[in-house]
Motif scaffolding. Sequence first.
Motif, short mmCIF file in Angstrom:
data_model
loop_
_atom_site.label_atom_id
_atom_site.label_comp_id
_atom_site.label_asym_id
_atom_site.label_seq_id
_atom_site.Cartn_x
_atom_site.Cartn_y
_atom_site.Cartn_z
N PHE A 6 0.82 -1.15 -0.14
CA PHE A 6 -0.13 -0.06 -0.01
C PHE A 6 1.09 1.16 -0.07
CE2 PHE A 6 -2.50 3.31 2.69
CZ PHE A 6 -3.17 3.44 1.65
N VAL A 7 0.46 2.06 -0.94
CA VAL A 7 1.38 3.47 -0.95
C VAL A 7 0.42 4.46 -0.54
CG1 VAL A 7 2.72 5.07 -2.72
CG2 VAL A 7 2.46 2.42 -3.02
N PRO A 36 0.86 8.46 -0.32
CA PRO A 36 2.02 9.65 -0.94
C PRO A 36 1.99 10.63 0.41
CG PRO A 36 -0.29 10.00 -1.93
CD PRO A 36 -0.16 8.59 -1.15
N TYR A 92 -5.07 5.70 15.38
CA TYR A 92 -6.25 5.22 14.58
C TYR A 92 -6.33 3.68 15.01
CZ TYR A 92 -9.49 4.29 10.73
OH TYR A 92 -10.57 3.93 10.10
N ARG A 104 -4.72 0.15 6.20
CA ARG A 104 -4.50 1.02 5.00
C ARG A 104 -4.88 2.45 5.68
NH1 ARG A 104 -4.92 -0.57 -1.01
NH2 ARG A 104 -3.41 -2.32 -1.05
N ARG A 105 -6.49 2.48 6.37
CA ARG A 105 -6.91 3.76 6.70
C ARG A 105 -6.04 4.42 7.87
NH1 ARG A 105 -11.72 1.22 5.60
NH2 ARG A 105 -11.69 0.48 7.75
N ILE A 149 -3.14 6.08 6.29
CA ILE A 149 -3.42 7.29 5.77
C ILE A 149 -3.76 8.60 6.76
CG2 ILE A 149 -5.39 8.75 4.53
CD1 ILE A 149 -3.61 7.20 2.70
N TYR A 150 -4.20 7.99 7.96
CA TYR A 150 -4.25 8.86 9.14
C TYR A 150 -3.06 9.31 9.70
CZ TYR A 150 -9.35 9.51 9.64
OH TYR A 150 -10.55 10.08 9.37
N ASP A 201 -9.85 14.78 9.36
CA ASP A 201 -10.71 14.15 8.56
C ASP A 201 -10.89 14.82 7.13
OD1 ASP A 201 -11.01 12.28 10.65
OD2 ASP A 201 -13.05 13.18 11.27
N VAL A 225 -7.72 13.86 5.21
CA VAL A 225 -7.73 12.40 4.82
C VAL A 225 -8.66 12.32 3.26
CG1 VAL A 225 -8.93 10.19 5.29
CG2 VAL A 225 -7.44 11.22 7.17
N GLY A 226 -9.70 13.19 3.18
CA GLY A 226 -10.48 13.14 2.27
C GLY A 226 -9.60 13.83 0.99
N PHE A 249 -6.58 13.31 0.82
CA PHE A 249 -5.54 12.15 0.42
C PHE A 249 -6.30 11.44 -0.77
CE2 PHE A 249 -2.65 13.09 3.79
CZ PHE A 249 -1.35 12.62 3.28
N ARG A 250 -7.36 11.05 -0.52
CA ARG A 250 -8.14 10.24 -1.48
C ARG A 250 -8.16 10.57 -2.60
NH1 ARG A 250 -11.45 5.96 -1.16
NH2 ARG A 250 -13.10 5.85 -2.65
N LEU A 304 -6.01 12.66 -4.11
CA LEU A 304 -4.75 12.67 -4.65
C LEU A 304 -4.35 11.55 -5.64
CD1 LEU A 304 -2.16 13.66 -2.00
CD2 LEU A 304 -2.94 15.19 -3.51
N VAL A 305 -4.91 10.37 -5.12
CA VAL A 305 -4.33 9.16 -5.96
C VAL A 305 -5.49 8.55 -6.46
CG1 VAL A 305 -2.71 8.62 -4.18
CG2 VAL A 305 -4.98 7.67 -3.88
#
Lengths: 314, 314
Positions: free
Chosen positions: A220-221, A223, A247, A260-261, A264-265, A291, A294-295, A297-298, A300-301
């Motif tokens: 899992f990557v 960024p 988390y 994975r979450r 990201i956190y 939060d 985090v949205g 981040f989503r 971004l990829v």
Amino acid sequence: MSQENQILVVGSVAYDDVETPFGAVKRVLGGTTLYFSAAASLFAPVRVVSVVGRDFPLDQIRFLEDRGVDFAGLQVTEGETFYWGGRYDYDLNSTETLFTKLGVYESFHPTMPEGYAESPFVFLANIQPDLQREVLQQCRNPRISVMDTMNLWINTQREGVVETMRLVDMVSINESEVRLFAGTSSVVKGARQILDLGPRAVLVKKGEYGCVMITRDDYFVAPAFPVEDVFDPTGAGDSFAGGFMGYLARTGDLTAAGMRRAVIYGSAVASFTVERFSLDRLRDLTREELDRRVGEFRRLVQFEEEVIEAAQRK
Amino acid sequence: MSQENQILVVGSVAYDDVETPFGAVKRVLGGTTLYFSAAASLFAPVRVVSVVGRDFPLDQIRFLEDRGVDFAGLQVTEGETFYWGGRYDYDLNSTETLFTKLGVYESFHPTMPEGYAESPFVFLANIQPDLQREVLQQCRNPRISVMDTMNLWINTQREGVVETMRLVDMVSINESEVRLFAGTSSVVKGARQILDLGPRAVLVKKGEYGCVMITRDDYFVAPAFPVEDVFDPTGAGDSFAGGFMGYLARTGDLTAAGMRRAVIYGSAVASFTVERFSLDRLRDLTREELDRRVGEFRRLVQFEEEVIEAAQRK
């Protein structure tokens, strides 16, 4: 107090002098456990095992106590607090250490207050590997134990590092340290060497390139969040680990999706850490801001697959 | 022949000597246009403008002609073909150039065969910026023009680089070149400097860390695919550009979503390129393999957001 989501962290409390292209500060709060706690306490209660000298004004960490960080395991002894000075050039991926005054940290021997051994989430920051194991062996069957390490121990106490790796559930480590440890330029191969020792996951921290989590059957990557200027990278890795563990502790979700979450956190917290000096940004960071990031981040990829032929113009 | 999705590429055809920790090859096919064409021709027809010497055996590139690469713009002149030798250490991000024999490429002056000027997709590889503009000015209103460049031109013909940037739709550039061009360590800021000159997108290539696409209102990160060993990184950037342009040409989809998918297709092609020497892996790469890898890319970065409280254990 419920022991369900307590996080134990063992490592340093320090003063830092930091110079970056954007400014300089002296004797600000630093050290692995403070960055870790400031991040993790956004999610769950934290217990700190560390040491400071009598010069350390405990009122400076009251804001952490106020959000659930327990410093009963912080020894205060004769001598001076660990004091580190470093400088970052425009290339913020490399740190120049100006001085390291270990002070009371040199003879640090972790002692665990009553109840700490029952903490279900344990983070062993980059202390000597033998001390990491000593702490871990006192813990009563934690749900998740994570270790960090550093070049110094890989170079001088490699066997100790290996022994600790055999005991923990996850390893948090810098990219250059994976390569050093495994003797290969391939981070993927290096991480597999560590997984072969027992851990279920390796979190490889890559500075401005973010982080990857490698398990036996997952890769899992995450960024790094694109900030225009990284103001001060100190503590990014420790606050990443704190956000990650926090988390996991809060959700108790140890599935691949939950991990994975958590990554990201952790990355989101670290992206705030580097916006200011010391713990300054984490001091007033809210869960709402986190939060929202985090949205982002989503976004971004994210990409949608589409069968090419269907998208093709007529 | 329909002009709808023709791609024009201008740059080098070369022989390469390459040494990596995994082996060495001599006088294998290389050069920006060949890598680009091998990748782009998986999606759409390609026209090459370049030059070789009489020593170049044209039958070696027949496999590209067979899949729709038109070499009518490949001049064959007295002298020797561009010949480059390089070595990669275990750290595959840095290239040591062993020799550069420009040969006939030194006096390369692109000439466009009939019909080439109508190509709707134009890729200007890292040739001299004045030649890039000369080609571009002959093109009749391409839908998309993309330029690459290199340290040499940024250092010696900066004004020319700026002038070309003013004319193209997108810039494909290495991370270190963005920093050099913009005089800042912040890639985000550097990319914005380029956007301010006119291009709608900057594709920043980061080697083993993948690539980011930066536009005025979008930031997209594509990680590099995690291969255990990068066998030979030569041509990764050019085949990335080829896959990117090829996908755009095939789909005609220039929306933000389409561009994101194009970046992923480019990254997927590049991830195959580095598995073998020279064009070897691209020679027999199928669209099916490529589509499968695109799916794997998605899996690399995917995470589901979830409100923490909902996930929390009772």
